[in-house]
Design a protein around this motif. Structure first.
Motif, mmCIF file in Angstrom:
data_model
loop_
_atom_site.group_PDB
_atom_site.id
_atom_site.type_symbol
_atom_site.label_atom_id
_atom_site.label_comp_id
_atom_site.label_asym_id
_atom_site.label_seq_id
_atom_site.Cartn_x
_atom_site.Cartn_y
_atom_site.Cartn_z
ATOM 1 N N ALA A 51 0.829 -1.210 0.000
ATOM 2 C CA ALA A 51 0.000 0.000 0.000
ATOM 3 C C ALA A 51 0.861 1.257 0.000
ATOM 4 C CB ALA A 51 -0.925 -0.006 1.215
ATOM 5 N N ILE A 52 1.871 1.278 0.866
ATOM 6 C CA ILE A 52 2.757 2.447 0.953
ATOM 7 C C ILE A 52 3.509 2.644 -0.355
ATOM 8 C CG2 ILE A 52 4.786 3.391 2.126
ATOM 9 C CD1 ILE A 52 3.813 1.884 4.657
ATOM 10 N N VAL A 67 3.956 13.520 8.088
ATOM 11 C CA VAL A 67 3.589 12.904 9.369
ATOM 12 C C VAL A 67 4.837 12.600 10.196
ATOM 13 C CG1 VAL A 67 2.579 10.851 10.444
ATOM 14 C CG2 VAL A 67 1.416 11.954 8.525
ATOM 15 N N ILE A 68 5.854 12.045 9.571
ATOM 16 C CA ILE A 68 7.099 11.711 10.283
ATOM 17 C C ILE A 68 7.757 12.968 10.848
ATOM 18 C CG2 ILE A 68 9.449 10.838 9.990
ATOM 19 C CD1 ILE A 68 8.301 8.826 7.966
ATOM 20 N N ILE A 69 7.789 14.030 10.052
ATOM 21 C CA ILE A 69 8.406 15.287 10.501
ATOM 22 C C ILE A 69 7.633 15.878 11.676
ATOM 23 C CG2 ILE A 69 8.837 17.692 9.847
ATOM 24 C CD1 ILE A 69 9.599 16.681 7.064
ATOM 25 N N LEU A 70 6.310 15.858 11.606
ATOM 26 C CA LEU A 70 5.486 16.395 12.698
ATOM 27 C C LEU A 70 5.732 15.629 13.996
ATOM 28 C CD1 LEU A 70 2.077 17.009 10.867
ATOM 29 C CD2 LEU A 70 3.651 18.751 11.727
ATOM 30 N N LEU A 71 5.802 14.303 13.904
ATOM 31 C CA LEU A 71 6.073 13.484 15.089
ATOM 32 C C LEU A 71 7.467 13.757 15.638
ATOM 33 C CD1 LEU A 71 4.503 10.159 13.780
ATOM 34 C CD2 LEU A 71 3.702 11.423 15.791
ATOM 35 N N MET A 72 8.436 13.896 14.741
ATOM 36 C CA MET A 72 9.807 14.171 15.160
ATOM 37 C C MET A 72 9.901 15.534 15.849
ATOM 38 S SD MET A 72 13.270 14.239 12.823
ATOM 39 C CE MET A 72 12.704 15.678 11.894
ATOM 40 N N PHE A 100 4.460 9.506 -0.651
ATOM 41 C CA PHE A 100 5.702 9.765 0.088
ATOM 42 C C PHE A 100 5.658 11.133 0.751
ATOM 43 C CE2 PHE A 100 10.067 11.440 0.160
ATOM 44 C CZ PHE A 100 10.677 10.480 0.949
ATOM 45 N N LYS A 101 5.092 12.116 0.054
ATOM 46 C CA LYS A 101 5.026 13.470 0.612
ATOM 47 C C LYS A 101 4.204 13.497 1.898
ATOM 48 C CE LYS A 101 5.453 15.881 -3.844
ATOM 49 N NZ LYS A 101 4.756 16.749 -4.833
ATOM 50 N N LEU A 110 4.921 8.969 -5.048
ATOM 51 C CA LEU A 110 5.280 10.296 -4.537
ATOM 52 C C LEU A 110 4.082 11.079 -4.011
ATOM 53 C CD1 LEU A 110 7.593 12.328 -4.115
ATOM 54 C CD2 LEU A 110 7.074 13.250 -6.391
ATOM 55 N N ASP A 111 2.992 11.129 -4.778
ATOM 56 C CA ASP A 111 1.864 11.988 -4.439
ATOM 57 C C ASP A 111 0.651 11.247 -3.898
ATOM 58 O OD1 ASP A 111 3.033 14.495 -5.306
ATOM 59 O OD2 ASP A 111 2.876 13.707 -7.338
ATOM 60 N N GLY A 112 0.658 9.917 -3.949
ATOM 61 C CA GLY A 112 -0.472 9.161 -3.433
ATOM 62 C C GLY A 112 -1.594 8.999 -4.443
#
Length: 368
Positions: A233-234, A282-287, A276-277, A239-241
């Motif tokens: 799925a991922i 989401v990863i950046i916000l959590l970090m 991917f974007k 890149l854009d979903g």
């Protein structure tokens, strides 16, 4: 209660990060499991109210009830053992007056608050054997109660939090390196013993999950099925979903190839629909949220505040890493929610409570 509070010390950055992730969660849950979206929205609203209220309540006053928190935590975990609700082969839920919740999620926050006060009280003696032994026993009792539900993933989170608590509390580096020298080989030996056919250290399903991780091809139709579909799925989002609530027949989510898509595998839905974007956002916000908590820990007025903020940052970072690691198949399958994003009202409310206290730690920070 509001003494020493100044609005300029209020951490609006942290609130923005929490709101952003909560909104992403609501949106994604609306695609993964539309029936749960309204409940998640209600949980976010209630959580925000509780968080803001707690943020103005002096955490030093709250911590005076630290023994009550500890005993209350043991009572709730004990009730799970005696009269807990079963589901998916585990007894982790408690139903009181029509309200069903998971005490092990609340235990993460209560133990952070308890040990923040306990360690601050005995800070001068922290590196002595009696205090270290007392801390180990006080942590060991609820840890065993959680592990035996069984909730191995949550028990691992508690171990990680415990390590952060001790480090933030100021434990000696000599003890840290000594513990690592013993713990690393001990863990290797324990895992080797646990994987033996006649071992009872791990539940059968827990062993099988590890085997499925090591040899996914052999378990591709059962135990590794969810993770393989998650990776598919991922990857298919590129890149854009494929777009929010898309109707593509090639969608892994639309084909119902992901169970628990709104909880354990919410990141797979994000990857497929927002690409991917979206995943990186989401990863950046959590970090950034974890880093902000660590920053607050460095400004705390006392040891208790440092422990609370650092432990909440560690909790966010560790759970996020494990959840995303499972969704991307770099870790064995385990059931941990993605903070503020996955569906799960107990986890959501517990995190809001913890962050409310962190906000007050910032509000009560040392004056420069």
């Amino acid at each position: 209660m509001f003494k020493n509070s100044r609005l300029r010390d209020y951490d609006f950055k942290l609130i923005i990060l929490i709101l952003a992730l909560s909104i992403i969660g609501i949106i994604t849950i609306g695609s993964a499991e539309p029936a749960q979206q309204t409940k998640q929205m209600a949980g976010v609203v209630a959580g925000l109210v509780i968080m803001i209220a707690l943020s103005f309540f002096n955490y030093s006053v709250i911590l005076k009830l630290y023994w009550l928190m500890y005993i209350g935590n043991l009572v709730l975990l004990g009730l799970v053992i005696l009269m807990g609700e079963e589901g998916n082969g585990a007894q982790r839920w408690l139903k009181i007056g029509g309200l069903q919740f998971q005490p092990s999620e609340l235990a993460k926050i209560l133990l952070i608050l308890f040990f923040a006060q306990f360690i601050m009280k005995y800070k001068e003696k922290l590196n002595t054997f009696p205090v270290i032994a007392s801390i180990a026993v006080l942590m060991g009792v609820p840890w065993i109660m959680v592990k035996e539900q069984p909730a191995l993933s949550t028990s691992l989170v508690l171990i990680f939090i415990f390590c952060v608590i001790l480090y933030a509390g100021g434990i000696s580096y000599k003890l840290i390196f000594g513990a690592l020298a013993v713990a690393i080989p001990a863990v290797i030996i324990l895992v080797s013993l646990a994987m033996q056919p006649d071992s009872t250290i791990l539940e059968t399903y827990q062993k099988n999950r590890i085997l499925a991780f090591v040899n996914p091809e052999e378990y591709s139709t059962d135990l590794a099925y969810q993770q393989l579909n998650s990776v598919m799925a991922i990857g298919s989002g590129e890149l854009d979903g494929k777009g929010y609530k898309n109707n593509e027949i090639t969608s892994v989510k639309n084909g119902n190839f992901l169970s628990e898509a709104e909880t354990d595998f919410i990141f797979a839905v994000i990857g497929e629909e927002f690409g991917f974007k979206g995943s990186i956002v989401v990863i950046i916000l959590l970090m950034l949220m974890a880093m902000e908590c660590v920053s607050i820990a460095g400004k705390a007025k006392d040891t208790a505040g440092t422990i609370i903020a650092a432990s909440m940052g560690g909790l966010i970072a560790f759970q996020s890493f494990v959840n995303i690691g499972v969704a991307t198949f770099i870790l064995p399958n385990t059931g941990l929610p993605l903070p503020f994003v996955s569906y799960g009202l107990t986890s959501l409310m517990s995190l809001y409570i913890g962050m409310g206290v962190v906000l007050n730690v910032r509000l009560q920070a040392k004056r420069s």
